[in-house]
Each structure stands twice: as structure tokens, then as C-alpha cells.
Scaffold this motif. Structure first.
Motif, short mmCIF file in Angstrom:
data_model
loop_
_atom_site.label_atom_id
_atom_site.label_comp_id
_atom_site.label_asym_id
_atom_site.label_seq_id
_atom_site.Cartn_x
_atom_site.Cartn_y
_atom_site.Cartn_z
N LYS A 83 0.84 -1.20 0.00
CA LYS A 83 0.00 0.00 0.00
C LYS A 83 0.88 1.25 0.00
CE LYS A 83 -2.69 2.69 3.17
NZ LYS A 83 -2.73 3.01 4.56
N ILE A 84 1.93 1.22 0.80
CA ILE A 84 2.82 2.38 0.90
C ILE A 84 3.56 2.57 -0.42
CG2 ILE A 84 4.81 3.34 2.10
CD1 ILE A 84 3.86 1.75 4.58
N GLN A 85 4.06 1.50 -0.99
CA GLN A 85 4.76 1.61 -2.26
C GLN A 85 3.85 2.12 -3.37
OE1 GLN A 85 6.54 -2.29 -2.66
NE2 GLN A 85 8.44 -1.59 -1.71
N ARG A 86 2.61 1.68 -3.38
CA ARG A 86 1.66 2.20 -4.38
C ARG A 86 1.43 3.69 -4.18
NH1 ARG A 86 -0.66 -2.78 -3.23
NH2 ARG A 86 -2.18 -1.89 -1.79
N ALA A 87 1.38 4.14 -2.94
CA ALA A 87 1.20 5.56 -2.67
C ALA A 87 2.41 6.37 -3.14
CB ALA A 87 0.96 5.79 -1.17
N VAL A 88 3.61 5.83 -2.94
CA VAL A 88 4.83 6.50 -3.39
C VAL A 88 4.82 6.62 -4.91
CG1 VAL A 88 7.35 6.31 -3.57
CG2 VAL A 88 6.21 5.82 -1.39
N LEU A 89 4.55 5.52 -5.59
CA LEU A 89 4.51 5.55 -7.06
C LEU A 89 3.43 6.49 -7.57
CD1 LEU A 89 5.11 1.77 -7.81
CD2 LEU A 89 6.73 3.66 -8.11
N ALA A 90 2.28 6.51 -6.91
CA ALA A 90 1.19 7.41 -7.31
C ALA A 90 1.61 8.87 -7.16
CB ALA A 90 -0.06 7.12 -6.49
N ALA A 91 2.36 9.18 -6.11
CA ALA A 91 2.82 10.56 -5.91
C ALA A 91 3.72 10.99 -7.06
CB ALA A 91 3.57 10.67 -4.58
N PHE A 92 4.63 10.10 -7.49
CA PHE A 92 5.53 10.45 -8.59
C PHE A 92 4.82 10.47 -9.93
CE2 PHE A 92 8.80 9.71 -5.43
CZ PHE A 92 9.68 10.72 -5.73
N GLU A 93 3.79 9.66 -10.09
CA GLU A 93 3.01 9.69 -11.34
C GLU A 93 2.20 10.98 -11.43
OE1 GLU A 93 0.71 6.10 -11.62
OE2 GLU A 93 2.52 4.85 -11.67
N ALA A 94 1.68 11.44 -10.29
CA ALA A 94 0.87 12.65 -10.27
C ALA A 94 1.71 13.92 -10.45
CB ALA A 94 0.08 12.74 -8.97
N GLU A 95 2.93 13.90 -9.91
CA GLU A 95 3.80 15.08 -9.96
C GLU A 95 5.20 14.64 -10.42
OE1 GLU A 95 3.50 17.75 -6.52
OE2 GLU A 95 1.79 16.53 -5.88
N THR A 96 5.36 14.46 -11.71
CA THR A 96 6.61 13.90 -12.26
C THR A 96 7.83 14.80 -12.03
OG1 THR A 96 6.10 14.84 -14.42
CG2 THR A 96 5.43 12.55 -14.02
N ASP A 97 7.62 16.09 -11.92
CA ASP A 97 8.74 17.03 -11.75
C ASP A 97 9.04 17.34 -10.29
OD1 ASP A 97 8.93 17.22 -14.46
OD2 ASP A 97 7.92 19.15 -14.62
N ASN A 98 8.46 16.60 -9.38
CA ASN A 98 8.61 16.92 -7.97
C ASN A 98 9.49 15.91 -7.26
OD1 ASN A 98 8.27 18.36 -5.62
ND2 ASN A 98 6.05 18.17 -5.57
N ALA A 99 9.90 16.26 -6.07
CA ALA A 99 10.60 15.38 -5.14
C ALA A 99 9.82 15.46 -3.83
CB ALA A 99 12.03 15.85 -4.93
N PHE A 100 9.91 14.42 -3.03
CA PHE A 100 9.09 14.35 -1.83
C PHE A 100 9.93 13.96 -0.61
CE2 PHE A 100 6.49 13.26 -5.48
CZ PHE A 100 5.41 14.11 -5.33
N THR A 101 9.68 14.63 0.49
CA THR A 101 10.29 14.22 1.75
C THR A 101 9.51 13.02 2.28
OG1 THR A 101 8.86 15.62 3.11
CG2 THR A 101 10.94 16.60 2.32
N SER A 102 10.09 12.31 3.23
CA SER A 102 9.39 11.18 3.85
C SER A 102 8.06 11.63 4.42
CB SER A 102 10.22 10.58 4.99
OG SER A 102 11.49 10.24 4.56
N GLN A 103 8.06 12.78 5.06
CA GLN A 103 6.83 13.30 5.67
C GLN A 103 5.75 13.52 4.62
OE1 GLN A 103 7.23 16.60 8.39
NE2 GLN A 103 5.16 17.32 7.95
N GLU A 104 6.11 14.09 3.49
CA GLU A 104 5.12 14.33 2.43
C GLU A 104 4.55 13.01 1.91
OE1 GLU A 104 6.80 18.50 0.58
OE2 GLU A 104 7.78 16.63 0.01
N LEU A 105 5.40 12.00 1.79
CA LEU A 105 4.92 10.70 1.32
C LEU A 105 4.06 10.01 2.37
CD1 LEU A 105 8.11 9.47 -0.56
CD2 LEU A 105 5.94 10.23 -1.57
N ILE A 106 4.40 10.18 3.63
CA ILE A 106 3.58 9.60 4.71
C ILE A 106 2.18 10.20 4.66
CG2 ILE A 106 3.25 9.55 7.22
CD1 ILE A 106 6.36 9.29 7.42
N GLU A 107 2.11 11.50 4.47
CA GLU A 107 0.80 12.17 4.42
C GLU A 107 -0.04 11.66 3.25
OE1 GLU A 107 2.00 16.26 4.35
OE2 GLU A 107 2.48 16.26 6.48
N ARG A 108 0.60 11.24 2.17
CA ARG A 108 -0.13 10.69 1.02
C ARG A 108 -0.51 9.23 1.25
NH1 ARG A 108 0.85 13.49 -4.22
NH2 ARG A 108 1.68 15.52 -3.66
#
Length: 181
Positions: free
Chosen positions: A7-32
Motif C-alpha cells: 500500500k505504501i509503495q503504491r502511494a509513493v509511485l502514485a505521488a511520482f506519477e501525479a507530480e513527475t517534476d517533484n521530489a518528496f520528503t518522507s513526511q510528504e509521502l507519509i501524508e499521502r
């Protein structure tokens, strides 16, 4: 695999698919990954770190940086996207004191402010344009992925040479900036 890590890995991949030009801190990924979570605990940080690091490989394009400063936050980025890499570098840099757009955080630099740094006219824009040092780093990773050995060797030699010259004090930062852009 630990329960829930898919579930967590799917959320990480979804974050990068939604915002391809972005980078995310652990906290931002946890919130997603855990929407509506009131308080982030150590178990959430550990689960996110493990799941996201498992995704960091050349095939996915994901990689991570350890930020400087207290706690050494993790920042995940797409190694084949220069804007993602640049954003990751800026979020990991303790001088920027990046605090995300979380309204609970006060002070520090926001994502909007970091984006201005890599936009035309910004302090770090010269690094992301063709020939810039961050652009060349991303080009190196892309050449390695695509099996372009000659291009990869040339880029690696350039980047290593610049780093060695800076360490030896042969090139000042202003001279380097003038060369890059």
C-alpha cells in the motif's frame, strides 16, 4: 514484505506519477500514504523509509538523498527528471530549511519558494538548463540506464573533474557558475 508495505509503495509511485517534476520528503509521502493521519509516529517513518527505499532502483528511476541538518530527513526524487532532482537537492539542503506546505510547520522555505529558485531568473536555474551541473548529472544517469557507455564516461569525467577542481581550490564558485551558465 511487511503488512501494508505494498500500500505504501503504491502511494509513493502514485505521488511520482501525479507530480513527475517533484521530489518528496518522507513526511510528504507519509501524508499521502496515510491520509487523515493526525500524528506521524516513528512506525510511520520507518515503514515509509523501508517501502520507498525498496523502490529506489534504476528501473523505477527513483532515488533518495539524505538531507543535512538535524534528523537528516530523506528526500525521494526521480533520477531521470532534472526538475525532480533539482527539487530534491533543494529540499535536502539544510540552508533552505524546507518545511513543506504543511500548515503545522512554521518558518522555513516552502515548495513554492524552492520552485522559484529553479525557475528562470532563480538562483539555481543555471544548474537545470542544458549544460548545467544538475542537468549533466541527470544526463549521466540516463546514459548509464540506456547503455550509452561513451557518453556516460565523458559526463562522469566532467563531473569528477569539476568536483576535484573545486576541492583543490582551483576553480572558485563564481568561475564555475560562469562556465555553467
Amino acid at each position: 514484505m511487511r503488512p501494508g508495505s505494498g500500500k505504501i509503495q503504491r502511494a509513493v509511485l502514485a505521488a511520482f506519477e501525479a507530480e513527475t517534476d517533484n521530489a518528496f520528503t518522507s513526511q510528504e509521502l507519509i501524508e499521502r500514504a496515510y491520509p487523515g493521519l493526525g500524528r506521524i509516529e516513528k512506525k510511520h517513518r520507518v515503514a515509509m523509509s523501508r517501502a520507498a527505499k525498496k523502490l529506489c532502483m534504476p528501473e523505477t528511476g527513483l532515488a533518495w538523498l539524505r538531507g543535512g541538518g538535524l534528523g537528516g530527513r530523506l528526500v525521494f526524487f526521480n533520477r531521470y527528471n532534472v526538475l525532480s532532482y533539482a527539487t530534491g537537492r533543494l529540499k535536502a539542503d539544510p540552508r533552505n530549511d524546507y518545511q513543506s506546505n504543511d500548515p503545522r510547520c512554521t518558518g522555513g522555505c516552502t515548495e513554492v519558494e524552492l520552485r522559484k529558485e529553479i525557475s528562470p531568473g532563480g538562483r539555481c536555474h543555471r544548474h537545470v538548463v542544458p549544460g548545467g551541473v544538475w542537468w549533466r548529472q541527470v544526463r549521466l544517469w540516463t546514459a548509464q540506464r540506456d547503455g550509452e557507455a561513451e557518453a556516460a564516461q565523458q559526463l562522469e569525467a566532467e563531473l569528477d573533474g569539476e568536483g576535484a577542481a573545486l576541492k583543490a581550490g582551483q576553480v572558485t564558485m563564481s568561475e564555475r557558475a560562469a562556465r555553467v551558465g
